[in-house]
Scaffold this motif. Structure first.
Motif, short mmCIF file in Angstrom:
data_model
loop_
_atom_site.label_atom_id
_atom_site.label_comp_id
_atom_site.label_asym_id
_atom_site.label_seq_id
_atom_site.Cartn_x
_atom_site.Cartn_y
_atom_site.Cartn_z
N HIS A 34 0.83 -1.20 0.00
CA HIS A 34 0.00 0.00 0.00
C HIS A 34 0.87 1.25 0.00
O HIS A 34 0.35 2.36 -0.13
CB HIS A 34 -0.97 0.01 1.19
N GLN A 35 2.20 1.05 0.11
CA GLN A 35 3.11 2.19 0.05
C GLN A 35 4.46 1.71 -0.49
O GLN A 35 4.99 0.68 -0.05
CB GLN A 35 3.29 2.77 1.45
N ILE A 36 5.01 2.45 -1.46
CA ILE A 36 6.29 2.11 -2.06
C ILE A 36 7.10 3.39 -2.21
O ILE A 36 6.63 4.37 -2.79
CB ILE A 36 6.12 1.44 -3.45
N GLU A 37 8.32 3.36 -1.68
CA GLU A 37 9.18 4.54 -1.75
C GLU A 37 10.45 4.23 -2.54
O GLU A 37 11.10 3.20 -2.32
CB GLU A 37 9.58 5.01 -0.35
N PHE A 38 10.77 5.13 -3.46
CA PHE A 38 11.99 5.02 -4.27
C PHE A 38 12.96 6.11 -3.82
O PHE A 38 12.60 7.29 -3.74
CB PHE A 38 11.65 5.20 -5.75
N TRP A 39 14.19 5.70 -3.54
CA TRP A 39 15.24 6.59 -3.03
C TRP A 39 16.43 6.53 -3.96
O TRP A 39 16.89 5.45 -4.32
CB TRP A 39 15.63 6.13 -1.63
N GLN A 40 16.89 7.70 -4.36
CA GLN A 40 18.08 7.80 -5.20
C GLN A 40 19.12 8.65 -4.49
O GLN A 40 18.86 9.81 -4.14
CB GLN A 40 17.73 8.45 -6.54
N GLY A 41 20.30 8.09 -4.24
CA GLY A 41 21.36 8.84 -3.58
C GLY A 41 21.83 10.01 -4.44
O GLY A 41 21.95 9.88 -5.66
N ARG A 42 22.09 11.17 -3.78
CA ARG A 42 22.54 12.37 -4.48
C ARG A 42 23.70 13.01 -3.74
O ARG A 42 23.96 12.73 -2.57
CB ARG A 42 21.40 13.39 -4.61
#
Length: 215
Positions: free
Chosen positions: A183-191
Motif C-alpha cells: 500500500h506504500q512504495i518509496e523510491f530513493w536515489q542517492g545524491r
C-alpha cells in the motif's frame, strides 16, 4: 586504549544522476520493474536480496535478508518455513516492510503492506524447482529452533535423503510462500551532499498517489 570503534568520520559520496518527478511512472510496480531490471544487469547475484522487517504482537521488530522470488500486480513473494521467527511474527501481525538496497546504483526501495500466505500448491511448485540439497535442508530443518549440534542437523538431512532415495522429496506442509500486498512504495536515489531524491507512492481509494519527500 578504548574498545569503542569510532566510525563517525567515515564518508562516502553519492554521484548518481538525479531522480525527477517526470521520470516516475504512474504505476509503482512498473517503476520497480525498471529499477529491478537495472539492478539485475548491474549485480545479478544480489539484486533480489531484500530485507524483510516484521514485528510480533508485542511490537518487537525483527529484520533479516530473504530473496524475492516473484512480483506482479498482486504483490511481492518469497518462501520460507512457516514455523520460523518471521512466520510466527507474521501470524501474530501480518504487516511487514521490504527493503531493497542496490549499492552500485545508489538506489533503495521500501515496500510496506499486508502479508498473506500463498496457497500450498505455490509453495510445493517452487519447492520442487529447488536443487535437491536445498529441498532436503528445508525439509529437515525446524527453522529458528535451537539444536544441540550441527551434526544432528546433518544426520537429519542424510536420513531424509536415504528415506527418499530415488524419489521426490515431499514438500512439508510447514513450508511455503508469502505475498506482501503493497500500500506504500518509496523510491530513493542517492545524491551529492546527501540531498537525496525520494518519491513515495501511497495507495488511496484504489489509486496510487505520488509525492516527493525531503531527504
Amino acid at each position: 586504549m578504548s574498545n569503542t570503534s569510532d566510525i563517525s568520520a567515515l564518508r562516502r559520496e553519492y554521484v548518481a544522476a538525479g531522480l525527477h518527478r517526470r521520470d516516475m511512472l504512474a504505476d509503482p510496480l512498473a517503476q520497480f520493474r525498471g529499477w529491478m531490471d537495472a539492478a539485475l544487469e548491474a549485480h545479478p547475484d544480489d539484486a533480489t536480496s531484500m530485507t524483510l522487517a516484521t514485528a510480533d504482537a508485542q511490537g518487537w521488530p525483527a529484520a533479516r535478508i530473504v530473496l524475492l522470488k516473484r512480483f506482479d500486480t498482486e504483490g511481492f513473494c518469497w518462501f520460507t518455513d512457516f514455523r520460523s521467527d518471521k512466520g510466527q511474527q507474521l501470524a501474530q501481525n501480518p504487516k511487514a516492510e521490504l527493503m531493497f538496497y542496490w549499492r552500485g546504483l545508489e538506489r533503495q526501495v521500501r515496500i510496506r503492506g499486508r502479508v498473506e500466505q500463498l496457497p500450498y500448491r505455490d509453495g510445493e511448485t517452487y519447492f520442487h524447482l529447488r536443487p535437491r540439497g536445498s529441498q532436503l535442508s528445508a525439509a529437515a530443518s525446524d527453522q529458528s529452533q535451537a539444536i544441540d549440534h550441527r551434526v544432528t542437523l546433518e544426520q537429519r538431512v542424510q536420513d531424509l535423503d536415504q528415506a527418499h532415495a530415488g524419489e521426490e522429496i515431499p514438500c512439508p506442509e510447514t513450508w511455503g510462500g508469502y505475498r506482501l500486498i503493497p500500500h506504500q512504495i518509496e523510491f530513493w536515489q542517492g545524491r551529492e551532499n546527501r540531498l537525496h531524491d525520494r518519491f513515495r507512492y501511497t495507495l488511496v481509494d484504489g489509486d496510487w498517489q505520488l509525492e516527493r519527500l525531503q531527504p
